[in-house]
Structure formats: structure tokens, C-alpha cells
Scaffold this active site. Structure first.
Site, PDB file in Angstrom:
ATOM      1  N   THR A   1      -4.095   6.542 -21.748  1.00  0.00           N
ATOM      2  CA  THR A   1      -3.943   5.220 -21.151  1.00  0.00           C
ATOM      3  C   THR A   1      -2.562   4.705 -21.541  1.00  0.00           C
ATOM      4  OG1 THR A   1      -5.068   4.299 -23.070  1.00  0.00           O
ATOM      5  CG2 THR A   1      -6.379   4.579 -21.068  1.00  0.00           C
TER       6      THR A   1
ATOM      7  N   GLU B   1      -0.387   4.818  -0.397  1.00  0.00           N
ATOM      8  CA  GLU B   1      -1.167   6.051  -0.543  1.00  0.00           C
ATOM      9  C   GLU B   1      -0.301   7.292  -0.396  1.00  0.00           C
ATOM     10  OE1 GLU B   1      -2.642   3.499   1.254  1.00  0.00           O
ATOM     11  OE2 GLU B   1      -4.836   3.758   1.197  1.00  0.00           O
TER      12      GLU B   1
ATOM     13  N   LYS C   1      -2.523   0.933 -24.723  1.00  0.00           N
ATOM     14  CA  LYS C   1      -2.946   0.884 -26.125  1.00  0.00           C
ATOM     15  C   LYS C   1      -1.690   1.003 -26.999  1.00  0.00           C
ATOM     16  CE  LYS C   1      -7.635   2.450 -25.175  1.00  0.00           C
ATOM     17  NZ  LYS C   1      -7.831   3.292 -23.985  1.00  0.00           N
TER      18      LYS C   1
ATOM     19  N   ARG D   1      -2.152  -2.064 -18.144  1.00  0.00           N
ATOM     20  CA  ARG D   1      -3.405  -1.295 -18.118  1.00  0.00           C
ATOM     21  C   ARG D   1      -3.290  -0.200 -17.069  1.00  0.00           C
ATOM     22  NH1 ARG D   1      -6.348  -4.498 -21.290  1.00  0.00           N
ATOM     23  NH2 ARG D   1      -7.977  -2.931 -21.373  1.00  0.00           N
TER      24      ARG D   1
ATOM     25  N   TYR E   1       0.848  -1.197   0.000  1.00  0.00           N
ATOM     26  CA  TYR E   1       0.000   0.000   0.000  1.00  0.00           C
ATOM     27  C   TYR E   1       0.881   1.243   0.000  1.00  0.00           C
ATOM     28  CZ  TYR E   1      -4.980  -0.963   0.456  1.00  0.00           C
ATOM     29  OH  TYR E   1      -6.276  -1.270   0.191  1.00  0.00           O
TER      30      TYR E   1
ATOM     31  N   ASP F   1      -7.545  14.062 -24.465  1.00  0.00           N
ATOM     32  CA  ASP F   1      -7.521  12.661 -24.033  1.00  0.00           C
ATOM     33  C   ASP F   1      -6.947  11.859 -25.202  1.00  0.00           C
ATOM     34  OD1 ASP F   1      -8.006  10.017 -23.565  1.00  0.00           O
ATOM     35  OD2 ASP F   1     -10.144  10.236 -23.164  1.00  0.00           O
TER      36      ASP F   1
HETATM   37  N1  DSN Z   1     -12.364   0.660 -24.382  1.00  0.00           N
HETATM   38  C1  DSN Z   1     -11.503   1.654 -24.975  1.00  0.00           C
HETATM   39  C2  DSN Z   1     -11.451   1.529 -26.447  1.00  0.00           C
HETATM   40  O1  DSN Z   1     -11.582   0.429 -26.908  1.00  0.00           O
HETATM   41  O2  DSN Z   1     -11.266   2.517 -27.144  1.00  0.00           O
HETATM   42  C3  DSN Z   1     -11.867   3.015 -24.580  1.00  0.00           C
HETATM   43  O3  DSN Z   1     -12.289   3.034 -23.286  1.00  0.00           O
END
Ligand code: DSN
Length: 421
Positions: A231, A59, A234, A240, A57, A204
Site C-alpha cells: 500500500t 481506463e 502507511k 491511500r 476517466y 505483501d
Molecule cells: N487495515 C490495515 C492495517 O491496519 O494493517 C491492513 O489492511
């Protein structure tokens, strides 16, 4: 640490989960992930993500924690922060968001009160659920004014119209960056709109974060954007997770909003894996990788269009394509997705701008090239994938033919290993 021993223990003590993981490994190896938001991460990321950092943990933030025993977690998080700032050329980075949705929520709550206005893209035109879709809690808490693209003009955004909307509704945040939008973004245009109404600029870039890190797509910070979220799993190829990147003047508000505002203990195993990912993103090989993602997307989109597929925005500037399957093949997106599943090509059904069909039976599918590129597939394989898609969707009722195509796909896939398996 003996990883083999850990796997043997799992096999012995929980066969059902073990078998499901092994099954998923085989599925990933035998087919191709063409969902544009997915990728195959690095073996080093798998190691860190499965490490004993999960026990801790932490925090708070490095040197300002609420629990003891942070000698090593502080090293890990500080490395992730420093690398994020370097890769994205920004003044401050928060590396704790658990994934994309909490990352965006933390930004909204840092600067807005319930009922405040955000200008964001309509879901069917490419915006994310957290950009104000009525089914998202965010859409219920904040007042989203949703703009659209012009499908007749390659999906471009009409900035004159956007300026009018902004002047009328006076948003506190002007938000761009999307989840199913195949064009690049005119950050200067958004900045101008935001400046005219005194709004914060937020991009974003969840989908294109890796492409920005590799220097093959525009970086919103080069246009003096205030906040950028991405994110990490990707096009960046990491675990993730999410990053909030910002100018120093917003750092305190962002950090407070992530913790204690929205989240509790950060996932230190993921933060270590993010740090590893960012180190990889600084290497020349990563730049080459992102260049190849774009080349592959160009080829794949050309093969598809040449053979009768109607692409939303009539082409792509990034890694992604959205096919209108009703117009192209007289099939809804669900049937198209299921048909391609039968030949081991994984795509996702996708709503298209102002779709008259429901989300579980929408008018299109969405696909992209980051994962295939990670496996080492290039122009030649893109040509093959494009042809397979066209042939399968034109013959979706012919199971014998689909079986034959599936063999071809699997044979090709076995030549391109999934990293870490
Ligand atoms: N689930 C993601 C996507 O596939 O673009 C976005 O949240």
C-alpha cells in the site's frame, strides 16, 4: 485553482461535512496516531489528491487508453510507474490498485483459478484478511493453507515445517509479508520453499513498503521474489492506494488482472499523489526518516517492556509492536484502546496469535511509530509516550488521572505540527 475558495464554498454549502473535516483536523493535531498502518501525508499529496484529476476517466494504461483526452494523465501515470520501478528496484509496476485488498486480489486472479492453493500466514499470527481469513471472499474462493509463527521463539517462522506443508499441499503461490508482525522476513527461506514446489513467490509488504523504499529493511526483489505488493499510505506516507511490483515476465498477466479483470477507471488524482510520494521516497531525507522510524520503535518497545508490557515476539525489528494487554495489564484490547483514546493516543485493538478472545474484544493492541516520526518526534518523545501508555493502562479506571495525562499529551502534540494542516 483557488484552494481557499474551494474550502469557503464547502463551508458555505455543506456545513456538516466541513465541520466534520475540521473536527478531524483538530483531533489529528491534538493527539498522536500510533496505529502502525497510519501516517500523515505530504501537503503536496493533499494538493494532488484534491485536484481536478478526479474528473478524468482513464481506463487502460499510458498510450493504450479506451477514452480520449489522456495527454496529461499519461504523463502522470508514466511518472508514477517509472518512479515505482526505481524506488523498489523492480522490472514492472502497476500503480492502479485502489488499495491493499484489491491489490492482492488482482495478483491471485492473475495466476490462479478458484480452488487453487495459496500458502499464507494465519490472521491471528499477523496475516492480512486477504491472506485467506475465512471471513474474506478470498478465503472462500481459493484454498488457503495457513502457516503460523512460533510465539515461544520470538515469533519466528519454522521453515522446516513450512517446507513440509508446502510439499504436502503444493501451493501455486507462497505468500509472506504481514499486517501485524513485528519481525523482519526471511525472504531467502520463503524462496527456497517456493522453488521446491514450483510456486510463485509473493511478498505483501503493505506495512513496511516505506521502510524498504528507504533502504532500512530488506527488499524481496534482492531475493529474486516474483511479485511484491504494497500500500502507499502507511510507512510510505502517500495517498491511500496500492502498487503491484513484479518481474517483467508477469507484467502482462498483472496488468490484465487489474484492468479490465478487477477494476474500472483508475483514480488519477491518487496516481499523481503516488508519483509525488515516490519522488519524495528517493530523497536522502526519506532515508533518514525511515531510520528514525526504526530507532523510535526500538526505544518505545524497550520502554514498554521495561515497565511490564508483554510484547508479542518479545520486541520488534520494524515499526510495529503488539502488546498482550491481558497478560500485561489484565485488560482486553478494547478497554486498552478506549483508555488510550482518552489520553489522545490512538492505537488499535488487535488479536494475538491463536487468540481465545473475539476480534472486537481481543487480547491485545497494536501500535507503531511512522506517524509520530513524521511529526518530528524522536527518542525523548518515545520515552514519554511509553510512560503515558503504561501509566494510563495501569490506572484505566481513574478518570481524573487520565484527564491529567491527556493534558500532558496534548501539550506535547501541539509542539509537533501535522503536515498540511
Ligand atoms: N487495515 C490495515 C492495517 O491496519 O494493517 C491492513 O489492511
Amino acid at each position: 485553482m483557488n484552494k481557499d475558495k474551494n474550502w469557503r464554498l464547502l463551508e458555505k454549502n455543506d456545513k456538516q461535512i466541513y465541520k466534520a473535516i475540521i473536527g478531524e483536523e483538530k483531533r489529528q493535531q491534538k493527539g498522536i496516531e500510533l496505529i502502525p498502518s497510519e501516517n500523515y501525508t505530504y501537503p503536496e499529496v493533499l494538493a494532488a489528491n484534491g485536484s481536478i484529476l478526479t474528473n478524468k476517466y482513464s481506463e487502460g494504461y499510458p498510450k493504450k487508453r479506451y477514452y480520449g483526452g489522456q495527454k496529461y494523465t499519461d504523463i502522470v501515470e508514466q511518472l508514477a510507474i517509472d518512479r515505482a520501478k526505481k524506488v523498489f528496484k523492480c522490472e514492472h509496476a502497476n500503480v492502479q490498485p485502489l488499495s491493499g485488498s484489491p491489490m492482492n486480489q488482482a495478483v491471485y486472479f492473475a495466476f490462479l483459478k478458484p480452488g487453487d492453493t495459496i500458502l499464507g500466514m494465519d490472521l491471528s499470527h499477523g496475516g492480512h484478511l486477504t491472506h485467506g481469513a475465512p471471513v474474506s471472499h478470498m478465503g472462500q474462493i481459493f484454498n488457503f493453507i495457513r502457516y503460523k509463527t512460533d510465539p515461544e521463539n520470538k515469533g519466528k517462522i519454522d521453515f522446516k515445517e513450512l517446507m513440509k506443508i508446502a510439499k504436502k499441499h503444493k501451493p501455486k503461490i507462497v505468500l509472506c509479508g504481514y499486517t501485524s508482525y513485528p519481525r523482519d522476513i526471511d525472504y531467502a527461506g520463503f524462496k527456497k520453499v517456493a522453488q521446491a514446489v514450483g510456486a510463485i513467490t509473493m511478498a505483501d509488504v503493505a506495512h513496511i513498503g516505506g521502510l524498504i523504499a528507504g533502504g532500512v529493511m530488506n527488499n524481496p526483489f534482492d531475493y529474486s521474489f516474483d511479485i511484491v505488493t504494497t500500500t502507499t499510505h502507511k510507512s510510505l506516507r502517500g495517498p491511500r492506494g496500492g502498487l503491484i511490483l513484479c518481474k517483467e515476465k508477469f507484467a502482462q498477466a498483472i496488468d490484465k488482472s487489474v484492468f479490465p479483470g478487477l477494476q474500472g477507471g483508475p483514480h488519477m488524482q491518487t496516481i499523481a499523489a503516488i508519483a509525488i510520494t515516490l519522488k519524495k521516497a528517493m530523497q536522502p531525507e526519506f532515508k533518514k526518516y525511515t531510520q528514525q522510524i526504526l530507532k523510535n520503535a526500538k526505544i518505545l518497545s524497550q520502554v514498554l517492556m521495561k515497565n511490564g508490557a508483554k510484547l508479542i515476539t518479545n520486541g520488534t525489528d520494524n515499526h510495529m509492536m503488539v502488546i498482550d494487554t491481558i497478560k500485561s495489564f489484565n485488560l482486553d484490547g478494547r478497554v486498552a484502546e478506549e483508555t488510550l483514546d482518552k489520553i489522545s493516543l490512538t492505537v488499535n485493538k488487535q488479536i494475538i496469535p491463536d487468540d481465545s478472545h473475539p476480534p472486537l474484544r481481543p487480547s491485545g493492541i497494536r501500535l507503531g511509530t511512522p506517524a509520530a516520526t513524521t511529526r518530528g518526534m524522536k527518542e525523548k518523545e518515545m520515552e514519554m509516550i511509553g510512560q503515558w501508555i503504561i501509566k494510563a493502562l495501569n490506572n484505566y479506571k481513574d478518570d481524573k488521572f487520565l484527564k491529567k495525562l491527556n493534558k500532558e499529551v496534548e501539550t506535547m502534540c501541539l509542539k509537533f505540527k501535522v503536515p498540511g494542516i
